[in-house]
Scaffold this motif. Structure first.
Motif, PDB file in Angstrom:
ATOM      1  N   ARG B  23      17.410-101.657 -39.911  1.00  0.00           N
ATOM      2  CA  ARG B  23      18.714-101.076 -40.200  1.00  0.00           C
ATOM      3  C   ARG B  23      19.642-101.364 -39.035  1.00  0.00           C
ATOM      4  N   GLU B  24      20.857-101.742 -39.357  1.00  0.00           N
ATOM      5  CA  GLU B  24      21.843-102.040 -38.324  1.00  0.00           C
ATOM      6  C   GLU B  24      22.396-100.726 -37.782  1.00  0.00           C
ATOM      7  N   THR B  25      21.669-100.114 -36.885  1.00  0.00           N
ATOM      8  CA  THR B  25      22.130 -98.834 -36.377  1.00  0.00           C
ATOM      9  C   THR B  25      21.546 -98.582 -34.996  1.00  0.00           C
ATOM     10  N   ARG B  26      22.180 -97.676 -34.276  1.00  0.00           N
ATOM     11  CA  ARG B  26      21.625 -97.290 -32.983  1.00  0.00           C
ATOM     12  C   ARG B  26      20.607 -96.194 -33.237  1.00  0.00           C
ATOM     13  N   LYS B  69      17.597 -89.728 -40.199  1.00  0.00           N
ATOM     14  CA  LYS B  69      18.513 -90.779 -40.620  1.00  0.00           C
ATOM     15  C   LYS B  69      19.920 -90.193 -40.719  1.00  0.00           C
ATOM     16  N   GLU B  71      23.940 -90.472 -41.756  1.00  0.00           N
ATOM     17  CA  GLU B  71      25.045 -91.113 -42.489  1.00  0.00           C
ATOM     18  C   GLU B  71      26.299 -90.723 -41.725  1.00  0.00           C
ATOM     19  N   GLY B  88      23.943 -92.350 -34.282  1.00  0.00           N
ATOM     20  CA  GLY B  88      22.850 -93.189 -34.753  1.00  0.00           C
ATOM     21  C   GLY B  88      21.679 -92.335 -35.186  1.00  0.00           C
ATOM     22  N   ASP B  89      20.617 -93.002 -35.607  1.00  0.00           N
ATOM     23  CA  ASP B  89      19.414 -92.297 -36.056  1.00  0.00           C
ATOM     24  C   ASP B  89      18.657 -91.719 -34.853  1.00  0.00           C
TER      25      ASP B  89
END
Lengths: 138, 135
Positions: B23-26, B69, B71, B88-89
Protein backbone atom coordinates in the motif's frame (compact mmCIF):
# COMPACT_ATOMS: atom_id res chain seq x y z
CA UNK A 1 26.44 20.29 33.94
CA UNK A 2 25.15 23.14 36.02
CA UNK A 3 26.05 26.73 35.41
CA UNK A 4 26.00 29.49 37.95
CA UNK A 5 24.17 32.73 37.40
CA UNK A 6 27.51 34.52 37.02
CA UNK A 7 28.68 32.14 34.31
CA UNK A 8 25.47 32.68 32.44
CA UNK A 9 25.68 36.44 32.35
CA UNK A 10 29.36 36.28 31.48
CA UNK A 11 28.58 34.28 28.38
CA UNK A 12 26.74 36.66 26.07
CA UNK A 13 26.33 34.07 23.32
CA UNK A 14 24.44 31.75 25.55
CA UNK A 15 22.13 34.59 26.44
CA UNK A 16 21.77 35.59 22.81
CA UNK A 17 20.87 32.05 21.89
CA UNK A 18 18.27 31.87 24.65
CA UNK A 19 16.75 35.22 23.63
CA UNK A 20 16.51 34.34 19.96
CA UNK A 21 14.90 31.04 20.80
CA UNK A 22 12.32 32.86 22.91
CA UNK A 23 11.66 35.31 20.09
CA UNK A 24 11.29 32.55 17.55
CA UNK A 25 8.80 30.83 19.75
CA UNK A 26 6.49 33.80 20.09
CA UNK A 27 6.57 34.67 16.40
CA UNK A 28 5.70 31.15 15.30
CA UNK A 29 2.01 30.54 14.51
CA UNK A 30 1.80 27.62 16.92
CA UNK A 31 2.80 27.86 20.56
CA UNK A 32 3.84 24.46 21.85
CA UNK A 33 4.75 20.99 20.72
CA UNK A 34 1.82 18.95 21.96
CA UNK A 35 -0.45 18.22 20.33
CA UNK A 36 0.88 18.29 16.78
CA UNK A 37 -1.57 20.04 14.46
CA UNK A 38 -2.21 20.21 10.75
CA UNK A 39 -3.83 23.36 9.42
CA UNK A 40 -5.77 23.37 6.16
CA UNK A 41 -6.95 26.53 4.45
CA UNK A 42 -9.42 27.18 1.68
CA UNK A 43 -9.87 30.89 1.05
CA UNK A 44 -12.09 32.06 3.89
CA UNK A 45 -12.17 28.82 5.87
CA UNK A 46 -9.53 27.01 7.89
CA UNK A 47 -9.60 23.48 9.29
CA UNK A 48 -7.35 22.40 12.15
CA UNK A 49 -6.87 18.69 12.75
CA UNK A 50 -4.99 17.19 15.66
CA UNK A 51 -4.43 13.67 16.95
CA UNK A 52 -5.22 13.53 20.65
CA UNK A 53 -6.14 9.91 21.42
CA UNK A 54 -7.61 8.98 24.78
CA UNK A 55 -8.57 12.52 25.77
CA UNK A 56 -11.62 12.91 27.97
CA UNK A 57 -14.18 14.64 25.78
CA UNK A 58 -15.42 16.89 28.58
CA UNK A 59 -11.95 18.31 29.13
CA UNK A 60 -11.50 19.49 25.55
CA UNK A 61 -11.72 23.25 25.50
CA UNK A 62 -11.61 25.30 22.32
CA UNK A 63 -11.71 29.07 22.52
CA UNK A 64 -11.35 31.68 19.84
CA UNK A 65 -10.16 35.28 20.18
CA UNK A 66 -9.56 37.36 17.07
CA UNK A 67 -7.32 35.27 14.86
CA UNK A 68 -6.13 32.90 17.60
CA UNK A 69 -7.47 29.49 18.57
CA UNK A 70 -6.63 28.04 21.99
CA UNK A 71 -6.91 24.33 22.55
CA UNK A 72 -6.67 22.59 25.86
CA UNK A 73 -7.56 19.27 27.39
CA UNK A 74 -6.25 16.50 29.53
CA UNK A 75 -5.65 12.81 29.37
CA UNK A 76 -5.95 10.75 32.51
CA UNK A 77 -3.29 8.23 33.40
CA UNK A 78 -4.29 4.57 33.39
CA UNK A 79 -5.42 3.62 36.87
CA UNK A 80 -3.03 1.17 38.40
CA UNK A 81 -2.93 -0.45 41.76
CA UNK A 82 0.17 -0.84 43.80
CA UNK A 83 0.90 -4.40 42.84
CA UNK A 84 0.51 -3.62 39.14
CA UNK A 85 3.61 -2.74 37.21
CA UNK A 86 4.51 -1.10 33.91
CA UNK A 87 6.69 -3.07 31.50
CA UNK A 88 6.58 -0.24 29.01
CA UNK A 89 5.43 3.31 29.50
CA UNK A 90 5.35 5.31 26.28
CA UNK A 91 1.91 6.89 26.30
CA UNK A 92 1.57 10.54 27.06
CA UNK A 93 -0.83 11.77 29.72
CA UNK A 94 -1.48 15.01 31.53
CA UNK A 95 -2.73 18.44 30.56
CA UNK A 96 -2.01 20.22 27.33
CA UNK A 97 -2.70 23.62 25.85
CA UNK A 98 -1.78 25.08 22.53
CA UNK A 99 -2.42 28.27 20.60
CA UNK A 100 -2.66 28.51 16.85
CA UNK A 101 -2.71 31.79 14.92
CA UNK A 102 -4.62 32.00 11.66
CA UNK A 103 -4.05 34.60 8.94
CA UNK A 104 -7.58 35.99 9.47
CA UNK A 105 -10.06 36.82 12.22
CA UNK A 106 -12.38 33.95 13.05
CA UNK A 107 -16.17 34.00 13.23
CA UNK A 108 -16.44 32.40 16.67
CA UNK A 109 -20.19 31.70 16.30
CA UNK A 110 -19.64 29.50 13.27
CA UNK A 111 -16.80 27.36 14.60
CA UNK A 112 -17.58 23.65 14.47
CA UNK A 113 -15.61 20.86 16.12
CA UNK A 114 -15.79 17.08 16.10
CA UNK A 115 -13.81 14.54 18.11
CA UNK A 116 -13.85 11.09 16.62
CA UNK A 117 -11.44 8.13 16.79
CA UNK A 118 -9.02 10.26 18.79
CA UNK A 119 -8.83 12.95 16.12
CA UNK A 120 -10.09 16.47 16.78
CA UNK A 121 -11.21 18.46 13.75
CA UNK A 122 -12.14 22.13 14.01
CA UNK A 123 -13.63 24.14 11.18
CA UNK A 124 -13.03 27.90 11.48
CA UNK A 125 -14.67 30.31 9.03
CA UNK A 126 -13.38 33.80 8.52
CA UNK A 127 -15.32 36.66 10.09
CA UNK A 128 -17.67 38.17 7.48
CA UNK A 129 -16.76 41.78 8.34
CA UNK A 130 -13.11 40.87 7.95
CA UNK A 131 -13.42 39.74 4.36
CA UNK A 132 -12.24 42.00 1.58
CA UNK A 133 -15.08 44.08 0.16
CA UNK A 134 -15.42 45.37 -3.33
CA UNK A 135 -15.92 49.10 -3.44
CA UNK A 136 -18.06 50.38 -6.24
CA UNK A 137 -16.91 53.61 -7.82
CA UNK A 138 -19.70 56.06 -8.30
CA UNK B 1 13.10 21.68 23.65
CA UNK B 2 14.03 19.29 20.88
CA UNK B 3 13.83 16.36 23.27
CA UNK B 4 10.19 17.00 24.13
CA UNK B 5 9.41 17.42 20.46
CA UNK B 6 10.81 14.00 19.68
CA UNK B 7 8.76 12.43 22.42
CA UNK B 8 5.39 13.60 21.18
CA UNK B 9 6.02 12.94 17.52
CA UNK B 10 4.92 9.74 15.91
CA UNK B 11 7.68 7.37 14.99
CA UNK B 12 7.73 6.02 11.51
CA UNK B 13 8.04 2.23 11.42
CA UNK B 14 11.21 0.78 9.97
CA UNK B 15 11.03 -1.69 7.14
CA UNK B 16 13.11 -4.81 7.01
CA UNK B 17 15.66 -4.88 4.23
CA UNK B 18 14.27 -6.24 0.98
CA UNK B 19 10.66 -5.86 2.08
CA UNK B 20 8.31 -3.50 0.31
CA UNK B 21 4.86 -2.35 1.21
CA UNK B 22 1.91 -3.10 -1.04
CA UNK B 23 0.00 0.00 0.00
CA UNK B 24 1.28 3.44 -0.89
CA UNK B 25 1.20 4.80 2.61
CA UNK B 26 3.36 5.72 5.56
CA UNK B 27 3.39 3.36 8.50
CA UNK B 28 3.96 4.48 12.07
CA UNK B 29 4.91 2.58 15.18
CA UNK B 30 2.25 3.34 17.78
CA UNK B 31 3.38 4.28 21.28
CA UNK B 32 2.31 1.65 23.82
CA UNK B 33 1.91 1.05 27.51
CA UNK B 34 2.28 -2.52 28.69
CA UNK B 35 0.96 -3.09 32.18
CA UNK B 36 0.85 -6.21 34.25
CA UNK B 37 -2.46 -6.25 36.09
CA UNK B 38 -2.90 -9.26 38.29
CA UNK B 39 -3.82 -12.09 35.98
CA UNK B 40 -3.77 -9.96 32.82
CA UNK B 41 -1.22 -8.24 30.67
CA UNK B 42 -2.77 -5.05 29.30
CA UNK B 43 -1.42 -3.38 26.16
CA UNK B 44 -2.60 0.16 25.35
CA UNK B 45 -1.65 1.59 21.96
CA UNK B 46 -2.22 5.11 20.64
CA UNK B 47 -3.66 4.78 17.15
CA UNK B 48 -5.57 7.98 16.37
CA UNK B 49 -7.86 7.64 13.34
CA UNK B 50 -8.45 3.93 13.94
CA UNK B 51 -11.73 2.35 15.07
CA UNK B 52 -12.87 -1.21 15.77
CA UNK B 53 -13.40 -1.86 12.04
CA UNK B 54 -10.00 -0.72 10.88
CA UNK B 55 -7.75 -2.46 13.37
CA UNK B 56 -6.45 -5.98 12.96
CA UNK B 57 -5.00 -8.04 15.75
CA UNK B 58 -3.33 -11.23 14.57
CA UNK B 59 -1.54 -13.92 16.46
CA UNK B 60 0.82 -16.22 14.66
CA UNK B 61 2.73 -18.60 16.86
CA UNK B 62 4.08 -16.25 19.52
CA UNK B 63 3.97 -13.08 17.45
CA UNK B 64 1.16 -10.68 18.23
CA UNK B 65 0.76 -8.04 15.53
CA UNK B 66 -1.47 -5.02 15.66
CA UNK B 67 -2.24 -3.21 12.42
CA UNK B 68 -4.40 -0.12 12.09
CA UNK B 69 -5.49 0.99 8.67
CA UNK B 70 -6.13 4.68 8.18
CA UNK B 71 -8.46 6.35 5.71
CA UNK B 72 -7.09 9.89 5.82
CA UNK B 73 -9.81 12.47 6.26
CA UNK B 74 -8.65 15.38 4.19
CA UNK B 75 -10.89 18.47 4.24
CA UNK B 76 -12.23 18.85 0.68
CA UNK B 77 -10.69 21.60 -1.45
CA UNK B 78 -8.41 22.70 1.36
CA UNK B 79 -4.68 23.25 1.12
CA UNK B 80 -2.34 22.07 3.86
CA UNK B 81 -0.51 25.12 5.22
CA UNK B 82 0.95 23.86 8.51
CA UNK B 83 1.93 20.22 8.81
CA UNK B 84 3.23 19.04 12.16
CA UNK B 85 2.26 15.41 11.92
CA UNK B 86 2.05 12.77 9.22
CA UNK B 87 -0.87 10.45 8.59
CA UNK B 88 -0.47 6.76 7.94
CA UNK B 89 -1.17 3.23 9.11
CA UNK B 90 0.09 1.77 12.38
CA UNK B 91 1.93 -1.46 12.93
CA UNK B 92 3.72 -3.05 15.85
CA UNK B 93 4.62 -6.61 16.71
CA UNK B 94 5.16 -8.16 20.12
CA UNK B 95 6.58 -11.51 21.09
CA UNK B 96 4.37 -13.24 23.62
CA UNK B 97 5.64 -15.59 26.22
CA UNK B 98 3.92 -18.94 26.28
CA UNK B 99 2.22 -17.98 29.54
CA UNK B 100 -0.58 -16.19 27.65
CA UNK B 101 -3.99 -17.81 27.26
CA UNK B 102 -4.21 -17.18 23.51
CA UNK B 103 -7.86 -18.19 23.26
CA UNK B 104 -9.04 -15.39 25.51
CA UNK B 105 -7.33 -12.26 24.23
CA UNK B 106 -9.74 -9.32 24.20
CA UNK B 107 -9.40 -6.15 22.11
CA UNK B 108 -11.35 -2.88 22.25
CA UNK B 109 -10.83 0.54 20.65
CA UNK B 110 -11.95 3.80 22.19
CA UNK B 111 -11.08 7.35 21.09
CA UNK B 112 -8.19 6.08 19.00
CA UNK B 113 -6.68 3.98 21.77
CA UNK B 114 -6.47 0.21 21.31
CA UNK B 115 -6.74 -1.84 24.47
CA UNK B 116 -5.63 -5.45 24.44
CA UNK B 117 -6.15 -7.68 27.43
CA UNK B 118 -4.04 -10.80 27.45
CA UNK B 119 -4.94 -13.20 30.24
CA UNK B 120 -2.12 -15.25 31.64
CA UNK B 121 -2.52 -18.97 31.21
CA UNK B 122 -2.70 -21.11 34.27
CA UNK B 123 0.80 -22.10 34.98
CA UNK B 124 1.54 -25.68 34.42
CA UNK B 125 2.50 -27.29 37.60
CA UNK B 126 6.12 -28.13 37.80
CA UNK B 127 6.47 -31.83 37.75
CA UNK B 128 9.02 -33.36 39.97
CA UNK B 129 10.73 -36.37 38.51
CA UNK B 130 11.75 -38.80 41.15
CA UNK B 131 15.23 -40.08 40.76
CA UNK B 132 15.70 -43.62 41.69
CA UNK B 133 19.01 -45.23 42.20
CA UNK B 134 20.06 -48.80 42.33
CA UNK B 135 21.00 -50.07 45.63
Amino acid sequence: MTTTYLERILDPWREFDRMSRLLNRTSSPVSSEYPAVNVWVNGDNAVITTEIPGIERDTIDISVTGNTVSLSGSRPAEETKEEESYHRHELWHGKFSKMIKLPFNIDADKVKATYSKGVLQISLPQLETDKPRKINIK
Amino acid sequence: MTDTLKEVQKKEAELEKGVERTRETRVFTPAVDIIEKGNDIVILADMPGVDENSVDVTLEKDLLTIYGKIEPEIPANHKLVISEYGIGDYQRTFTLTSEIDKEHIRATVSDGVLRLVLPKAEKEKTRKIPVTGHA
